[in-house]
Design a protein around this motif. Structure first.
Motif, mmCIF file in Angstrom:
data_model
loop_
_atom_site.group_PDB
_atom_site.id
_atom_site.type_symbol
_atom_site.label_atom_id
_atom_site.label_comp_id
_atom_site.label_asym_id
_atom_site.label_seq_id
_atom_site.Cartn_x
_atom_site.Cartn_y
_atom_site.Cartn_z
ATOM 1 N N LEU A 105 -63.035 4.750 33.783
ATOM 2 C CA LEU A 105 -63.123 5.439 35.203
ATOM 3 C C LEU A 105 -61.931 4.824 35.851
ATOM 4 O O LEU A 105 -62.152 4.860 37.103
ATOM 5 N N GLU A 106 -61.134 4.504 35.057
ATOM 6 C CA GLU A 106 -59.713 4.191 36.163
ATOM 7 C C GLU A 106 -59.073 5.764 36.371
ATOM 8 O O GLU A 106 -59.066 6.183 36.157
ATOM 9 N N CYS A 127 -64.484 -3.069 35.544
ATOM 10 C CA CYS A 127 -64.016 -2.456 35.414
ATOM 11 C C CYS A 127 -62.322 -3.800 35.568
ATOM 12 O O CYS A 127 -61.666 -3.910 34.802
ATOM 13 N N PRO A 134 -61.214 -0.290 39.961
ATOM 14 C CA PRO A 134 -61.590 0.789 40.060
ATOM 15 C C PRO A 134 -61.345 0.975 41.869
ATOM 16 O O PRO A 134 -61.296 0.276 42.485
#
Length: 221
Positions: A105-106, A127, A134
């Motif tokens: 997701l980074e 995260c 995020p």
């Protein structure tokens, strides 16, 4: 006077977090009112954390919320649990993966429910544990806008299967996480050490029986 009526004459005052009635179904509530017209029934929907703030302050006498719930304050009955999955457009670079890590997701533009929803905390916390913030583009008031933005390939989101099935996802892909537990667990709450009354007791049984019927296929959700 309302508390006396709740305990003695049958009042169900339900507080429900957004999204849960998609699973329980409105028909469950309608069937309850049809079968038990002598029980006064009310319900309100709002985000997860608002449900628990209201419930803690004394509003309502039964609640649908999402885990984790404070078991020191509430009697908690788990109704269902679903894995939280990543939602991406079929054109997205991650769409071919069979599973993802939170690190995937980074940097990605993320559309997610607001801080009033526990799923927001889950993803943000994971995260941060992985060492990054995020890239949240927009915080929404529900799953619908998240699905819309992913459908338009403007970013990614997280959701659960039955919600995505309801909204349709032919242009999108749901991908499980493989680096831990990502769980959307639905619970029914009553307050500890509070006499719930006959109405709430009947309602709790009705909901559990209804979900059992959905599970075995005698009721279609």
């Amino acid at each position: 006077m309302l508390r006396i009526k709740q305990k003695e004459h049958g009042v169900v005052d339900l507080l429900s977090a957004f999204g849960i009635l998609r699973l329980v179904t409105p028909e469950c509530l309608l069937d309850f009112k049809r079968r038990y017209p002598e029980i006064d029934f009310y319900h309100r929907e709002c985000p997860d954390k608002q449900v628990e703030r209201w419930f803690l302050s004394g509003e309502g006498n039964v609640a649908f919320s999402l885990a984790p719930c404070d078991e020191k304050l509430y009697d908690v009955s788990e109704l269902a649990s679903f894995p939280v999955k990543l939602l991406v457009n079929k054109k997205h670079r991650l769409s071919k993966k069979s599973s993802v890590l939170i690190q995937d997701l980074e940097g990605e533009p993320l559309y997610i429910e607001s801080r009033e929803f526990k799923i927001h905390d889950m993803i943000v916390d994971k995260c941060r544990e992985a060492g990054f913030e995020p890239n949240i583009m927009f915080e929404t008031s529900g799953f619908s806008l998240c699905h819309k933005m992913v459908r338009e390939n403007k970013g990614i989101s997280v959701t659960v299967d039955f919600v995505s099935d309801d909204m349709g996802h032919e242009d999108m892909v749901l991908i499980p996480f493989s680096d831990g537990i990502y769980e959307w667990k639905i619970c029914m709450l009553t307050r500890k050490n509070e006499v719930i009354g006959n109405g709430v007791d009947i309602f709790q049984r009705h909901v559990k029986e209804w979900l059992d019927k959905i599970q075995i296929g005698s009721i279609t959700r």
